[in-house]
Structure formats: structure tokens, C-alpha cells
Motif scaffolding. Structure first.
Motif, short mmCIF file in Angstrom:
data_model
loop_
_atom_site.label_atom_id
_atom_site.label_comp_id
_atom_site.label_asym_id
_atom_site.label_seq_id
_atom_site.Cartn_x
_atom_site.Cartn_y
_atom_site.Cartn_z
N GLU A 49 49.86 48.41 35.67
CA GLU A 49 48.61 47.65 35.61
C GLU A 49 47.38 48.56 35.63
O GLU A 49 46.45 48.37 34.86
CB GLU A 49 48.53 46.67 36.78
N GLY A 50 47.35 49.52 36.55
CA GLY A 50 46.14 50.31 36.76
C GLY A 50 45.16 49.52 37.60
O GLY A 50 44.97 48.32 37.39
N ASN A 51 44.55 50.16 38.58
CA ASN A 51 43.61 49.47 39.46
C ASN A 51 42.40 48.97 38.67
O ASN A 51 41.90 49.66 37.79
CB ASN A 51 43.14 50.43 40.56
N MET A 52 41.95 47.76 38.97
CA MET A 52 40.86 47.15 38.22
C MET A 52 39.61 48.03 38.23
O MET A 52 39.19 48.51 39.28
CB MET A 52 40.52 45.77 38.78
N GLY A 53 39.05 48.25 37.05
CA GLY A 53 37.87 49.07 36.90
C GLY A 53 38.16 50.53 36.63
O GLY A 53 37.25 51.30 36.33
N SER A 54 39.45 50.90 36.68
CA SER A 54 39.81 52.31 36.49
C SER A 54 40.22 52.65 35.07
O SER A 54 40.34 53.82 34.71
CB SER A 54 40.95 52.69 37.45
N ASN A 55 40.47 51.60 34.24
CA ASN A 55 40.89 51.82 32.85
C ASN A 55 42.17 52.67 32.79
O ASN A 55 42.32 53.52 31.93
CB ASN A 55 39.77 52.49 32.05
N LYS A 56 43.11 52.40 33.72
CA LYS A 56 44.31 53.23 33.84
C LYS A 56 45.59 52.46 33.54
O LYS A 56 46.66 52.82 34.02
CB LYS A 56 44.38 53.84 35.24
N CYS A 57 45.51 51.41 32.75
CA CYS A 57 46.72 50.72 32.32
C CYS A 57 47.52 51.66 31.41
O CYS A 57 46.98 52.20 30.44
CB CYS A 57 46.36 49.45 31.57
N THR A 58 48.80 51.88 31.72
CA THR A 58 49.64 52.77 30.92
C THR A 58 50.99 52.13 30.65
O THR A 58 51.37 51.14 31.29
CB THR A 58 49.85 54.13 31.62
N LEU A 59 51.72 52.73 29.72
CA LEU A 59 53.01 52.21 29.29
C LEU A 59 54.08 53.28 29.43
O LEU A 59 53.91 54.40 28.94
CB LEU A 59 52.92 51.74 27.84
N ASP A 60 55.17 52.95 30.11
CA ASP A 60 56.32 53.85 30.25
C ASP A 60 57.50 53.28 29.47
O ASP A 60 57.53 52.08 29.13
CB ASP A 60 56.73 54.01 31.72
N TYR A 61 58.50 54.14 29.23
CA TYR A 61 59.71 53.69 28.54
C TYR A 61 60.93 54.39 29.12
O TYR A 61 60.92 55.62 29.28
CB TYR A 61 59.61 53.95 27.04
#
Length: 377
Positions: A49-61
Motif C-alpha cells: 500500500e505505502g503510507n498515505m501521502g508517501s507515494n510509496k505504493c509498490t508491486l512485488d512478484y
């Protein structure tokens, strides 16, 4: 001399640009976490998700065939995307050849190629939340307003998206701050929370007829609804987050045809998944009176509608997992995956257990690892 100085200046600038470009594109990290496994599922994606306001949403596989876990794959696969995935990844689903990633605060659904994670298109949708699918259509819930606590927050909606054109075709008004949604037959059901309108929470599951795309029934369940899952017997499992003070979180069994609540299980459920007639859940219930969290885990047999276990994993790992935040079960092997968001700021973890709850492996994920999507061959 001035010409040479100018030439060197240009070369220097180009080198800086090159270095800066490399610096701005995070590279995928890989780690072998387990021996190769071969079944009809190729791997799974994990949305952080990434903390709100941090623009840190990422995707793993995670790749079953190699046993290798790949961290933060999106940026390297899509280097032209300046802000990468965006702010708060809220849901991820695979339907057909495409993968859909809901990025809540960035007000969009990113559509990717399911096999490569290459971006295909962005669908704008304000304060979007969750997805479900049927007959070539995607259905997404939306708060229809900004991210803010407001007693006058607007009523929410569900939109219908054509999975070929990737355009929104229809929309219907439901309840306040709608969350998860499921389809039973030709009816769509969505759990409404009313979370922005605290303390006046919503308590309704909305029924929408997919032919007319109109709300046809309001099923009263409990306040602050969140999770919703359907079993193979026509029933819905709906979670309530309570009010975080005197009204506890609980899980309810609902007959959507009669609109009646059949059962209150009396257990806190933060997230759940139904696999092979078993509902796996965890609770991490917060109470403002005590300013503390209470963790719980369990399994419900959806055929008998009874809790068959109040544990999923060994107590050692119940204690080790500080903040359970995501759960998934491989439908083939029944391996269990649970994520740990820890303090919501530092790097999280994903744990793998076998079907008996015995530890298999653990690895680092991203910031607030949360949502899974299995990729079939």
C-alpha cells in the motif's frame, strides 16, 4: 578554449542527467526464498500500500518455478512512469490477461499486462476502493469524494468498466463510503462503511441489479462495514469494523435473497479469504479506550457455517507478526501467506506457512504489504 569548455560542460550535464535518470528508477531486488514449486499457478503479485501521502505504493512478484521473490518490479518495467504506481495501493485483481491495481489516494486504476506488469492504461476514478468482475466487466467501488472526515461526505457509487475498451460505461449510487463488493448470480453486493461520516456510520449492504444497474435492495447488517466475500452456497460473509470504542468488530453471515442476517460469529475480522470451503481470517482490532490492538486468527467452515479453529499458524509466529495486514491462501497447495506491516513506516514482511500452519519462509516486502493476486499459467 571556450568551445572546449562548452563541450565539456555539455558532456558533464549529459552525464548528470544519465546518473539522475538511473537514480530515479529504483531497481528490482531479488531473493531466492524457497526451492522450486511447480503447479498450475505461476506465481503471485503482492501490492504494498505505502503510507498515505508517501507515494510509496509498490508491486512485488513471487515466482513459484524459481522460488525467487522480486521486490519493487513496477518502476523498472515501466521507466516512463514518473510517479510510479502512486499513493496507497488498495486492491489488486487479475481478470483474463490483465491485472487491475486500485490506487486509492491517486484516484486511479492502473491496468497492467498480467504476465509482464507492463502498464496498458490508467482509468481515473476518484477515491476508488475495490474491484470484482463478471462477463467481461469490472466493477469498482468509489467514495466519490476527497479523502477527508466530513459528516456531509457524499454518497458513494459503483462503476462498471468494460474490460476491452477499459472505459467506464455505467455507474450507480449505493451507500456512503462503499468498500468490498461481490457478485452472486446477477446481483452485485457492496458493503458500505460510512467511515468518513463518523460517528454516523453506514450499516447497509447495497444490492444492485446488473441488468438495470440500479440499487434494488438495502440489507441492514452492522455499522462501518468493510470486507465482503461470497461462498459456494449463495451466502455473503460481511465484516464490521465497529466504532473502535464500545461497538466491537465482528463477522456476519447474510442471506442476500431474504436480506436477513443469519449469524453473528462474534469475532473481529480485519481481512479474510475463502478457499476450498474454508474462510481464513485474521483480526487486528484497535480500541481507542485502551489505545491497543488485539490480534486474532481463525478458520470457518463455510459449508457448516461454524468456526473450526481459532488459530491458523503457530503461536511463535502470532507473536512475531507485529501488525498482520494481508492474507492469502494458494488454492492448489493451500499454503497460507500473511503479511506484517510492522509500524506502517518501515519495511514490511511476507510470511509463508504450509496448510497446517507450519512456517516455510519469510522475506522482506515493501511498505505496508497488503493485497495478493495469484497468476495462473
Amino acid at each position: 578554449m571556450r568551445k572546449f569548455n562548452f563541450l565539456f560542460l555539455i558532456i558533464g550535464v549529459l552525464q548528470l542527467i544519465s546518473c539522475r535518470t538511473d537514480e530515479l528508477i529504483p531497481r528490482t531486488e531479488t531473493e531466492e526464498v524457497t526451492p522450486s514449486e511447480k503447479n498450475s499457478i505461476k506465481g503471485f503479485y503482492l501490492l504494498n500500500e505505502g503510507n498515505m501521502g508517501s507515494n510509496k505504493c509498490t508491486l512485488d512478484y513471487f515466482d513459484y518455478e524459481s522460488g525467487v521473490y522480486h521486490r519493487n518490479i513496477y518502476a523498472e518495467i515501466n521507466p516512463e512512469v514518473v510517479k510510479e504506481l502512486g499513493d496507497v495501493g488498495n486492491d489488486i485483481k487479475i481478470y483474463g490477461s490483465k491485472m487491475y491495481v486500485v490506487v486509492n489516494v491517486s484516484n486511479k486504476i492502473e491496468v497492467l499486462d498480467a504476465k509482464t506488469a507492463k502498464r496498458i492504461k490508467t482509468i481515473p476514478l476518484q477515491n476508488c476502493r475495490y474491484l470484482t468482475f463478471k462477463d467481461g466487466k469490472a466493477y469498482a467501488s468509489s467514495y466519490s469524494g476527497p479523502v477527508v472526515l466530513d459528516p456531509n461526505a457524499p454518497i458513494g457509487k459503483v462503476v462498471e468498466i468494460d474490460t476491452l475498451s477499459l472505459s467506464i460505461q455505467r455507474e450507480v449510487t449505493v451507500g456512503y463510503q462503499p468498500e468490498e463488493l461481490e457478485i452472486v448470480g446477477n446481483k452485485l453486493y457492496v458493503a458500505n462503511s460510512g467511515g468518513y461520516r463518523f460517528p454516523n456510520y453506514d450499516d447497509i449492504v447495497s444490492e444492485v441489479d446488473l441488468n438495470t444497474f440500479k440499487e434494488t435492495k438495502k440489507i441492514k447488517v452492522a455499522i462501518n462495514l468493510h470486507r465482503l466475500a461470497n461462498d459456494n452456497y449463495g451466502d455473503l460473509y460481511v465484516s464490521s469494523r465497529g466504532d473502535y470504542y464500545s461497538v466491537p468488530s465482528s463477522l456476519f453471515l447474510v442471506d442476500p435473497v431474504s436480506g436477513k442476517v443469519k449469524k453473528d460469529f462474534g469475532v473481529a475480522v480485519s481481512e479474510m479469504t475463502i478457499v476450498n470451503d474454508k474462510l481464513y481470517y485474521y483480526g487486528n482490532e484497535f480500541n481507542y479506550n485502551t489505545h491497543s490492538y488485539t490480534k486474532s486468527f481463525g478458520i470457518i467452515d463455510v459449508k457448516t457455517e461454524e468456526i473450526i479453529s481459532n488459530k491458523i499458524i503457530d503461536q511463535e509466529y502470532v507473536d512475531a507478526i507485529k501488525t498482520p495486514y494481508g492474507i492469502a491462501v494458494n488454492p492448489i497447495t493451500e499454503d497460507i501467506y500473511i503479511t506484517d506491516a510492522r509500524n506502517y513506516v518501515s519495511t514490511g514482511f511476507v510470511y509463508c506457512f504450509d496448510k497446517n500452519g507450519k512456517f516455510k519462509w519469510k522475506t522482506e516486502a515493501g511498505n505496508i504489504p497488503a493485497h495478493f493476486a495469484f497468476l495462473y499459467k
